[in-house]
Design a protein around this motif. Structure first.
Motif, mmCIF file in Angstrom:
data_model
loop_
_atom_site.group_PDB
_atom_site.id
_atom_site.type_symbol
_atom_site.label_atom_id
_atom_site.label_comp_id
_atom_site.label_asym_id
_atom_site.label_seq_id
_atom_site.Cartn_x
_atom_site.Cartn_y
_atom_site.Cartn_z
ATOM 1 N N PRO A 143 0.661 -1.232 -0.102
ATOM 2 C CA PRO A 143 -0.066 0.040 -0.019
ATOM 3 C C PRO A 143 0.871 1.131 0.070
ATOM 4 O O PRO A 143 0.529 2.227 -0.712
ATOM 5 C CB PRO A 143 -0.859 -0.110 1.350
ATOM 6 C CG PRO A 143 -0.723 -1.639 1.453
ATOM 7 C CD PRO A 143 0.506 -2.159 1.254
ATOM 8 N N GLU A 147 0.768 4.749 -2.393
ATOM 9 C CA GLU A 147 0.714 6.150 -1.945
ATOM 10 C C GLU A 147 1.833 6.944 -2.366
ATOM 11 O O GLU A 147 1.664 8.124 -2.792
ATOM 12 C CB GLU A 147 0.784 5.839 -0.373
ATOM 13 C CG GLU A 147 -0.572 5.251 0.320
ATOM 14 C CD GLU A 147 -0.346 4.781 1.746
ATOM 15 O OE1 GLU A 147 0.726 5.149 2.331
ATOM 16 O OE2 GLU A 147 -1.025 4.149 2.346
ATOM 17 N N GLY A 169 -4.735 1.044 -7.114
ATOM 18 C CA GLY A 169 -4.645 0.724 -5.788
ATOM 19 C C GLY A 169 -5.753 0.563 -4.913
ATOM 20 O O GLY A 169 -5.750 -0.410 -4.023
ATOM 21 N N PHE A 173 -6.787 -1.985 -2.363
ATOM 22 C CA PHE A 173 -6.836 -1.698 -1.060
ATOM 23 C C PHE A 173 -7.930 -0.595 -0.807
ATOM 24 O O PHE A 173 -7.634 0.663 -0.771
ATOM 25 C CB PHE A 173 -5.564 -1.345 -0.570
ATOM 26 C CG PHE A 173 -4.639 -1.999 -0.911
ATOM 27 C CD1 PHE A 173 -4.020 -3.208 -0.374
ATOM 28 C CD2 PHE A 173 -3.535 -1.486 -1.983
ATOM 29 C CE1 PHE A 173 -3.064 -3.811 -0.679
ATOM 30 C CE2 PHE A 173 -2.462 -2.287 -2.099
ATOM 31 C CZ PHE A 173 -2.251 -3.399 -1.746
ATOM 32 N N ASN A 176 -8.051 2.052 1.846
ATOM 33 C CA ASN A 176 -6.923 2.884 2.029
ATOM 34 C C ASN A 176 -7.157 4.581 2.041
ATOM 35 O O ASN A 176 -7.602 5.139 0.999
ATOM 36 C CB ASN A 176 -5.715 2.632 0.968
ATOM 37 C CG ASN A 176 -4.348 3.370 1.317
ATOM 38 O OD1 ASN A 176 -4.254 4.560 1.219
ATOM 39 N ND2 ASN A 176 -3.473 2.479 1.387
#
Length: 342
Positions: A143, A147, A169, A173, A176
């Protein structure tokens, strides 16, 4: 500061003893140089040294991307966006997670010691000098890769790439928080206002007391004449939650007034051909200014030294025929402009 992941260096058995010794010496030297530079915050030196360790290991048959990860961190901290971006892209393409199995046990002093799997297994079976044997998996850094790369894309204005990466992403996730925050920024930066508005509305459904999100939604809505009324509602909500929100007052005032240049143009055209229509348009314009007046006054109250706030309120007083207040603000505006030129 992100933590480095310490790799485990095991040379491929296909190498001769002499080759192993030579490569191992180079590895140890490069790794030490990288770690020393990183610990000294000399990231410009640390980054390529970590890449050197990776290349030496790969040449000997071991593709340990841990060192690329450490290099990527070093490049990013040193604000070398091109090199950091390249490595983070490579790590994500390789589905790198950084997960490792750690093997630890406590010695007689109660201190935790780390071992490789073979030694740990042997001690666990044969030794009475160690207790509390633990086999644990370290958390995934995947993750974090998304980011950081999203941040790198946004900082380098690669907005379309940021959008695609963030969407990918969030598919992996979905909860997130950072990627969700970045998503709105990426949509806005790439000009995808509809998706940006959807993200903001989703966030407001979870937190309806976020003044910034109401303001951002109002800005988007104000760009489309069809949603001008919705923009007013959003700006008012932002002000309700944050009474000193000067930008919300500014945008609310101009949302209510509308396209002033176009309005004046229509009035001038009507006055040449149809006086009655011109008069009607003038009254409609005055009505919009009267509606905007209390918000302009509140903006001025929040920012009494702001030239735009003073100028706007002066113009509104002029249009609504409050000549006394308009004259007072004209004087104040001249004073502020004189200060600005000194």
């Amino acid at each position: 500061m992100k933590k480095l992941i310490l790799g485990i260096t095991i040379l491929a058995s296909s190498l001769s003893f002499a080759q192993k010794d030579d490569v191992n010496a180079k590895l140890q030297a490069a790794n030490k140089a990288a770690m020393d530079a990183f610990n000294a915050k000399n990231y410009a030196v640390a980054a390529p040294k970590f890449v050197e360790v990776y290349d030496l290991l790969k040449a000997s048959g071991q593709d340990d991307k841990t060192y690329l990860y450490n290099a990527a961190i070093s490049y990013a901290v040193n604000n070398n966006i091109p090199e950091a971006t390249k490595l983070y892209e490579q790590l994500i393409a390789a589905n790198y997670t950084g997960e490792q199995i750690t093997y630890t046990a406590k010695d007689k002093k109660g201190e935790v010691q780390s071992f490789d799997k073979t030694m740990w297994t042997t001690l666990k079976v044969k030794s009475k000098d160690y207790t509390d044997f633990k086999e644990e998996k370290t958390p995934s850094v995947e993750p974090e890769l998304y980011e950081t790369l999203a941040t790198l894309y946004l900082n380098s204005k690669q907005n379309d790439k940021a959008v695609a990466l963030i969407e990918k992403g969030l598919a992996k996730f979905p909860n997130n928080a950072k990627l969700k925050d970045f998503q709105g920024t990426a949509y806005y930066a790439s000009g995808n206002n509809d998706k940006f508005a959807s993200v903001i509305k989703e966030q407001l459904a979870k937190d309806p007391n976020n003044a910034e999100n109401w303001y951002n939604l109002g800005v988007l809505q104000s760009k489309n004449p069809a949603s001008a009324a919705e923009a007013e509602v959003s700006f008012k909500k932002a002000i309700e939650l944050k009474p000193d929100f000067s930008n919300a007052y500014l945008n609310l005032v101009y949302s209510i007034i509308g396209d002033e240049d176009n309005a004046v143009k229509k009035i001038n055209e009507a006055n040449r051909t149809n006086k009655a229509e011109g008069t009607k348009l003038i009254e409609e314009r005055r009505g919009r200014f009267a509606k905007a007046l209390p918000y302009a006054e509140s903006w001025y109250k929040v920012q009494p030294e702001n030239i735009d706030a003073v100028s706007t309120l002066k113009d509104i007083y002029t249009v609504t025929k409050n000549t006394e207040k308009a004259a007072a603000l004209k004087t104040k505006l001249a004073e502020l402009e004189a200060k600005q030129t000194k």
